[in-house]
Design a protein around this motif. Structure first.
Motif, PDB file in Angstrom:
ATOM      1  N   SER A   1       0.819  -1.211   0.000  1.00 41.02           N
ATOM      2  CA  SER A   1       0.000   0.000   0.000  1.00 41.02           C
ATOM      3  C   SER A   1       0.853   1.262   0.000  1.00 41.02           C
ATOM      4  CB  SER A   1      -0.922   0.012   1.227  1.00 41.02           C
ATOM      5  OG  SER A   1      -0.174   0.100   2.428  1.00 41.02           O
ATOM      6  N   SER A   2       2.132   1.148   0.293  1.00 37.44           N
ATOM      7  CA  SER A   2       3.036   2.287   0.256  1.00 37.44           C
ATOM      8  C   SER A   2       3.554   2.571  -1.145  1.00 37.44           C
ATOM      9  CB  SER A   2       4.230   2.053   1.198  1.00 37.44           C
ATOM     10  OG  SER A   2       3.796   1.973   2.529  1.00 37.44           O
ATOM     11  N   GLY A   3       3.072   1.822  -2.107  1.00 41.19           N
ATOM     12  CA  GLY A   3       3.534   1.971  -3.473  1.00 41.19           C
ATOM     13  C   GLY A   3       4.369   0.769  -3.878  1.00 41.19           C
ATOM     14  N   ALA A   4       4.263   0.385  -5.143  1.00 41.69           N
ATOM     15  CA  ALA A   4       5.042  -0.727  -5.673  1.00 41.69           C
ATOM     16  C   ALA A   4       5.586  -0.329  -7.040  1.00 41.69           C
ATOM     17  CB  ALA A   4       4.181  -1.990  -5.766  1.00 41.69           C
ATOM     18  N   PRO A   5       6.501   0.640  -7.073  1.00 40.22           N
ATOM     19  CA  PRO A   5       7.007   1.127  -8.357  1.00 40.22           C
ATOM     20  C   PRO A   5       7.856   0.082  -9.072  1.00 40.22           C
ATOM     21  CG  PRO A   5       8.228   2.107  -6.551  1.00 40.22           C
ATOM     22  CD  PRO A   5       7.094   1.363  -5.936  1.00 40.22           C
ATOM     23  N   THR A   6       7.867   0.161 -10.383  1.00 37.89           N
ATOM     24  CA  THR A   6       8.629  -0.754 -11.228  1.00 37.89           C
ATOM     25  C   THR A   6       9.673   0.022 -12.007  1.00 37.89           C
ATOM     26  OG1 THR A   6       6.720  -2.214 -11.462  1.00 37.89           O
ATOM     27  CG2 THR A   6       8.484  -2.472 -13.063  1.00 37.89           C
ATOM     28  N   ILE A   7      10.919  -0.444 -11.961  1.00 37.00           N
ATOM     29  CA  ILE A   7      12.016   0.149 -12.720  1.00 37.00           C
ATOM     30  C   ILE A   7      12.825  -0.986 -13.341  1.00 37.00           C
ATOM     31  CG2 ILE A   7      14.097   1.572 -12.622  1.00 37.00           C
ATOM     32  CD1 ILE A   7      12.944   3.009 -10.239  1.00 37.00           C
ATOM     33  N   ASP A   8      12.964  -0.960 -14.665  1.00 32.09           N
ATOM     34  CA  ASP A   8      13.792  -1.938 -15.382  1.00 32.09           C
ATOM     35  C   ASP A   8      13.473  -3.371 -14.998  1.00 32.09           C
ATOM     36  OD1 ASP A   8      15.074   0.059 -16.787  1.00 32.09           O
ATOM     37  OD2 ASP A   8      16.737   0.226 -15.364  1.00 32.09           O
ATOM     38  N   GLY A   9      12.194  -3.693 -14.903  1.00 31.21           N
ATOM     39  CA  GLY A   9      11.812  -5.076 -14.664  1.00 31.21           C
ATOM     40  C   GLY A   9      11.838  -5.520 -13.213  1.00 31.21           C
TER      41      GLY A   9
ATOM     42  N   ALA B   1       8.636   5.865  -8.264  1.00 29.91           N
ATOM     43  CA  ALA B   1       9.665   5.761  -9.297  1.00 29.91           C
ATOM     44  C   ALA B   1       9.866   7.125  -9.923  1.00 29.91           C
ATOM     45  CB  ALA B   1       9.250   4.750 -10.365  1.00 29.91           C
ATOM     46  N   ALA B   2      11.121   7.461 -10.219  1.00 29.13           N
ATOM     47  CA  ALA B   2      11.451   8.712 -10.897  1.00 29.13           C
ATOM     48  C   ALA B   2      12.679   8.447 -11.749  1.00 29.13           C
ATOM     49  CB  ALA B   2      11.709   9.836  -9.901  1.00 29.13           C
ATOM     50  N   GLY B   3      12.453   8.130 -13.027  1.00 25.60           N
ATOM     51  CA  GLY B   3      13.567   7.723 -13.879  1.00 25.60           C
ATOM     52  C   GLY B   3      14.136   6.420 -13.380  1.00 25.60           C
TER      53      GLY B   3
ATOM     54  N   GLY C   1       9.238  15.158 -14.836  1.00 28.62           N
ATOM     55  CA  GLY C   1       9.892  15.227 -13.544  1.00 28.62           C
ATOM     56  C   GLY C   1       9.000  14.676 -12.452  1.00 28.62           C
ATOM     57  N   PHE C   2       9.521  14.670 -11.257  1.00 25.44           N
ATOM     58  CA  PHE C   2       8.804  14.161 -10.086  1.00 25.44           C
ATOM     59  C   PHE C   2       7.965  15.303  -9.528  1.00 25.44           C
ATOM     60  CE2 PHE C   2       8.761  13.226  -5.450  1.00 25.44           C
ATOM     61  CZ  PHE C   2       8.098  12.011  -5.504  1.00 25.44           C
TER      62      PHE C   2
END
Length: 254
Positions: free
Chosen positions: A60-68, A104-106, A152-153
């Protein structure tokens, strides 16, 4: 798409037991399944995920995805799940942080804190796997929400110049962070109610709450109906108003 992973507490009829603390045999924190849609979701595939190396994960705090890789917060650290190899990796969290939102940010993760405490925000470089401080933003802590955008963020918060003695809604302020340059750019304010969950659609960030608006009886906003939902168009930062939803009293933000 990830599913699963919840505690099972003994339950009898309409009442729970005296304690909501599950015994080890009752806990199913570490199960999970993943669905890969492929070209057609109707013929997608399910697979069981390997057991996480920690007892609980707070998606619930976020589950960002970066490069798989998908990232989660856990009481014991930052958890990384590599979707190509189905492997878990645990990383330490900065000792000075009590941040509770991951973005996620970049190729960076940003760990932001909510509330009025002056707790620093941190960023995790996925290439170097190092934490560093996020440059201090110009907005302060009140009512802050954030979302990553192609420009941007984005951080939205209550205008830090707003006086608490003023009567009426508090105007919103916004700022964009260039993660690579480490610089913030302040965007125009907007006299809108505090809104709900931010949603990105192309170059527009929608701050949608279904109520039509608010007209204070006294104070500087008397006689003016302020919107309860807005659209922020990037990168310039122009605000516009969403119409009130019909049957708004039966709807919830989100």
């Amino acid at each position: 798409m990830f599913l699963g992973g919840s505690p099972t507490i003994p339950h009898s009829g309409d009442t729970w037991g005296d304690s909501l603390t599950a015994t080890p045999e009752d806990v199913r924190h570490r199960d999970g399944i993943a669905f890969t849609p492929g070209t057609d979701p109707a013929t997608g595939t399910w697979r069981t995920l390997p057991e996480a190396p920690v007892a609980s994960i707070d998606a619930s705090s976020g589950a960002p995805t970066i490069d798989g890789s998908v990232y989660f917060l856990a009481p014991q650290g930052l958890m990384q799940f590599d979707t190509t190899t189905d492997t878990w990796t645990r990383h330490d969290l900065p000792a000075e942080s009590t941040g509770n939102w991951l973005h996620a940010a970049g190729d960076h993760l940003i760990l932001t804190a909510t509330g009025f405490e002056e707790i620093p925000d941190f960023q995790w470089n996925t290439r170097t796997q190092q934490w560093s401080l996020v440059p201090t933003d110009p907005l302060g802590r009140a009512g802050r929400r954030a979302i990553n955008t192609p420009h941007g963020f984005l951080l939205i918060a209550i205008d830090p110049d707003y006086s608490r003695d003023d009567i009426g809604p508090r105007p919103l302020a916004a700022a964009l962070l260039d993660v690579e340059a480490g610089t913030w750019r302040r965007l125009p304010n907007y006299q809108q109610l505090e809104g709900g969950q931010l949603t990105l659609h192309g170059n527009r960030v929608i701050d949608a709450i279904p109520l039509a608006g608010f007209t204070p009886a006294v104070g500087p906003y008397a006689g003016r109906q302020l919107p309860a939902a807005g659209v922020l168009t990037l990168p310039g930062g122009a605000w516009s108003t969403l119409p009130g939803a019909e049957e708004a009293a039966d709807l919830a933000p989100g």
